[in-house]
Design a protein around this motif. Structure first.
Motif, PDB file in Angstrom:
ATOM      1  N   UNK A  40      -8.635  11.507  -5.155  1.00 42.70           N
ATOM      2  CA  UNK A  40      -9.234  10.212  -5.488  1.00 42.70           C
ATOM      3  C   UNK A  40      -8.342   9.439  -6.451  1.00 42.70           C
ATOM      4  N   UNK A  41      -7.864  10.114  -7.502  1.00 44.99           N
ATOM      5  CA  UNK A  41      -7.004   9.438  -8.480  1.00 44.99           C
ATOM      6  C   UNK A  41      -5.688   9.025  -7.828  1.00 44.99           C
ATOM      7  N   UNK A  42      -5.109   9.921  -7.020  1.00 45.97           N
ATOM      8  CA  UNK A  42      -3.849   9.600  -6.341  1.00 45.97           C
ATOM      9  C   UNK A  42      -4.021   8.423  -5.394  1.00 45.97           C
ATOM     10  N   UNK A  43      -5.193   8.321  -4.781  1.00 47.78           N
ATOM     11  CA  UNK A  43      -5.450   7.220  -3.852  1.00 47.78           C
ATOM     12  C   UNK A  43      -5.383   5.871  -4.559  1.00 47.78           C
ATOM     13  N   UNK A  44      -5.778   5.842  -5.823  1.00 51.24           N
ATOM     14  CA  UNK A  44      -5.727   4.582  -6.555  1.00 51.24           C
ATOM     15  C   UNK A  44      -4.290   4.094  -6.714  1.00 51.24           C
ATOM     16  N   UNK A  45      -3.340   5.023  -6.886  1.00 50.54           N
ATOM     17  CA  UNK A  45      -1.926   4.633  -6.963  1.00 50.54           C
ATOM     18  C   UNK A  45      -1.461   4.049  -5.635  1.00 50.54           C
ATOM     19  N   UNK A  46      -1.986   4.595  -4.544  1.00 49.01           N
ATOM     20  CA  UNK A  46      -1.630   4.074  -3.226  1.00 49.01           C
ATOM     21  C   UNK A  46      -2.149   2.650  -3.067  1.00 49.01           C
ATOM     22  N   UNK A  47      -3.378   2.417  -3.522  1.00 48.20           N
ATOM     23  CA  UNK A  47      -3.955   1.074  -3.447  1.00 48.20           C
ATOM     24  C   UNK A  47      -3.148   0.096  -4.297  1.00 48.20           C
ATOM     25  N   UNK A  48      -2.805   0.516  -5.517  1.00 50.73           N
ATOM     26  CA  UNK A  48      -2.037  -0.362  -6.413  1.00 50.73           C
ATOM     27  C   UNK A  48      -0.654  -0.655  -5.828  1.00 50.73           C
ATOM     28  N   UNK A  49      -0.012   0.382  -5.272  1.00 53.38           N
ATOM     29  CA  UNK A  49       1.333   0.215  -4.738  1.00 53.38           C
ATOM     30  C   UNK A  49       1.413  -0.813  -3.622  1.00 53.38           C
ATOM     31  N   UNK A  50       0.311  -0.984  -2.882  1.00 54.78           N
ATOM     32  CA  UNK A  50       0.311  -1.938  -1.770  1.00 54.78           C
ATOM     33  C   UNK A  50      -0.629  -3.110  -2.026  1.00 54.78           C
ATOM     34  N   UNK A  51      -0.974  -3.329  -3.299  1.00 54.81           N
ATOM     35  CA  UNK A  51      -1.817  -4.457  -3.667  1.00 54.81           C
ATOM     36  C   UNK A  51      -1.202  -5.808  -3.310  1.00 54.81           C
ATOM     37  N   UNK A  52       0.134  -5.947  -3.370  1.00 59.51           N
ATOM     38  CA  UNK A  52       0.732  -7.241  -2.995  1.00 59.51           C
ATOM     39  C   UNK A  52       0.342  -7.719  -1.602  1.00 59.51           C
ATOM     40  N   UNK A  53      -0.032  -6.801  -0.716  1.00 59.65           N
ATOM     41  CA  UNK A  53      -0.463  -7.213   0.625  1.00 59.65           C
ATOM     42  C   UNK A  53      -1.741  -8.040   0.588  1.00 59.65           C
ATOM     43  N   UNK A  54      -2.516  -7.888  -0.509  1.00 56.51           N
ATOM     44  CA  UNK A  54      -3.780  -8.605  -0.640  1.00 56.51           C
ATOM     45  C   UNK A  54      -3.678  -9.798  -1.604  1.00 56.51           C
ATOM     46  N   UNK A  55      -2.479 -10.008  -2.179  1.00 62.07           N
ATOM     47  CA  UNK A  55      -2.309 -11.060  -3.173  1.00 62.07           C
ATOM     48  C   UNK A  55      -1.320 -12.116  -2.672  1.00 62.07           C
ATOM     49  N   UNK A  56      -1.382 -13.327  -3.220  1.00 58.45           N
ATOM     50  CA  UNK A  56      -0.350 -14.324  -2.908  1.00 58.45           C
ATOM     51  C   UNK A  56       1.033 -13.784  -3.258  1.00 58.45           C
ATOM     52  N   UNK A  57       1.976 -13.972  -2.360  1.00 57.00           N
ATOM     53  CA  UNK A  57       3.285 -13.344  -2.515  1.00 57.00           C
ATOM     54  C   UNK A  57       4.086 -13.892  -3.692  1.00 57.00           C
ATOM     55  N   UNK A  58       3.726 -15.081  -4.193  1.00 53.63           N
ATOM     56  CA  UNK A  58       4.499 -15.663  -5.300  1.00 53.63           C
ATOM     57  C   UNK A  58       3.909 -15.325  -6.663  1.00 53.63           C
TER      58      UNK A  58
END
Length: 448
Positions: A40-58
């Motif tokens: 569960x804790x490791x999964x949060x790092x995975x989510x954070x690592x690919x958070x830019x996919x859900x955010x404006x690129x700039x």
């Protein structure tokens, strides 16, 4: 109903409950469950690592995460990415303790057996021609300096791909340990020797046998246990990721619960190793930027089917809270709503009760199956993202759905499914509440 309940308990529920508590299955369950906080804790790092996919690129934070994604994902690579390494330790410990043996010794012997199935490989050395070329090419020289040399341990089978070999290795190793301890084929130390040292010497002979056995099989006879077991379980893993499999598991969990048997414990004991393989494959594909292969990993059940707990009872709790005429229904709704929001529904199952309740048991079984079909179709059509992480199971449904998929559409689907569960529970709730209301008023009239 009592006769039917007794028949089910005698012919099906009790044998299945005993199967779930079988020594080896229990050890596998406990060992794997012990890894869930890590996953569960490791999964949060995975989510954070690919958070830019859900955010404006700039956005600055998106740019920073992209630049440091490799470093952010390192905790994931040494935890969830090699989950079997941790699970085997837990399985060995649990199984050894069940035999009243030293748990730590059992865990270490199990880990040894598993690691001996993964054969180290010698890293390729640069040829003389490449070395000569590197002398005049700075970039090539820098690259060669970064290439690992010597013996290397392949990591692929330390993750979910090696789960079943890990389970078998742990069980065989601990059974060898038990056999030697039972027969007294150990090195006994004088009473004056510290207990920790005495335990080490007691496990010396079984450790040697385990090491020789697994080294002979994997390293000297060169039998690829991972390849053999992989071919055997591939159809099983594929079958677990089908709508038919999902519906069967959902039905069984709800079915056992209506007789007061912990359905999740029984179903999870058998299915969880497969679910972990599915979620790990999804996580690895997501991290590699590839298409996510599987639908029916465990978070799919948690966030789209069992919203509010087994039976999707959050919908029923909402109805009891806001629509009950009966005093008992209103009181139960106030008591059950907060736990239901956080996916704890024992107050509902045993308070309504749903157990052996001829009115509520029908939607309790059927509604999760309908939600499963809707969620499956929505996921297959790409309307929502597939699950890639295991989020804490006590999160409210829409929040957990987002963390499990990284897709805001999953939260929307979760809300839609909650609304549908309210609608589908309504006619059964109405019958149940009217029954309670009538009983309460009849009781009041008798008191007068």
């Amino acid at each position: 109903m009592d006769k039917f309940a007794n028949m089910i308990d005698e012919k099906l529920a009790s044998p299945m409950a005993r199967l779930a508590e079988q020594r080896h299955l229990r050890a596998v369950r406990d060992g794997i469950i012990a890894t869930l906080p890590l996953i569960i804790v490791a999964s949060m790092f995975l989510v954070i690592g690919f958070l830019p996919n859900q955010l404006p690129q700039d956005w600055g934070v998106a740019i920073w995460i992209k630049e440091h994604a490799g470093d952010i994902l390192l905790p994931h690579r040494v935890s969830m990415f090699i989950m079997t390494l941790y699970a085997v330790f837990g399985i060995g410990y649990s199984l050894a303790k069940s035999y009243d043996l030293d748990g730590l010794s059992g865990a270490i012997i199990a880990e040894l057996a598993y690691l001996l199935t993964i054969v180290p490989q010698v890293g390729p050395a640069a040829s003389e021609a490449v070395t000569n070329l590197a002398s005049s090419n700075v970039e090539l020289a820098e690259y060669l300096e970064q290439v690992p040399q010597g013996w290397l341990l392949p990591m692929a089978n330390l993750g979910s791909a090696g789960m079943f070999v890990g389970i078998i290795s742990a069980i065989v190793a601990v059974e060898i340990y038990r056999l030697f301890m039972k027969k007294g084929l150990t090195i006994k130390m004088p009473p004056q020797v510290p207990e920790s040292v005495a335990r080490s010497f007691e496990s010396l002979i079984p450790t040697a046998v385990v090491m020789l056995l697994f080294a002979t099989i994997s390293m000297w006879l060169k039998i690829d246990l991972h390849g053999i077991i992989g071919k055997l379980i591939t159809p099983l893993v594929s079958a677990s990721d089908t709508l038919t499999s999902v519906l069967i598991l959902v039905f069984l969990q709800s079915f056992f619960w209506i007789f007061g048997i912990h359905g999740a414990s029984i179903v999870g004991t058998v299915a969880r190793p497969l679910w972990l393989m599915l979620i790990d494959q999804n996580a690895q594909a997501f991290a590699a930027g590839e298409a996510i292969p599987n639908v029916a990993a465990e978070p799919f059940y948690q966030w789209f089917i069992y919203i509010g707990g087994a039976g999707a009872t959050l919908g029923l709790a909402i109805l009891l809270l806001f629509r009950s005429k009966s005093t008992y229904g209103k009181t139960l709704g106030k008591t059950a709503i907060i736990p239901a929001i956080f996916n704890i529904n024992e107050p509902m199952i045993f308070g309504a009760p749903i157990v052996l309740n001829p009115i509520l048991m029908i939607p309790f079984v059927v509604i999760p199956m309908i939600l499963a079909i809707i969620a499956w179709i929505a996921t297959q059509l790409g309307l929502v993202g597939r699950v890639i992480t295991i989020a804490p199971w006590t999160l409210p449904g829409p929040i957990g759905a987002f963390f499990a998929t990284g897709d805001i559409r999953a939260s929307i689907l979760s809300v839609i499914l909650i609304i549908l569960s309210v609608i589908m529970y309504y006619p059964f709730f109405k019958m149940y509440d009217n029954k309670l209301y009538k009983e309460e008023h009849e009781g009041l009239e008798e008191d007068k």
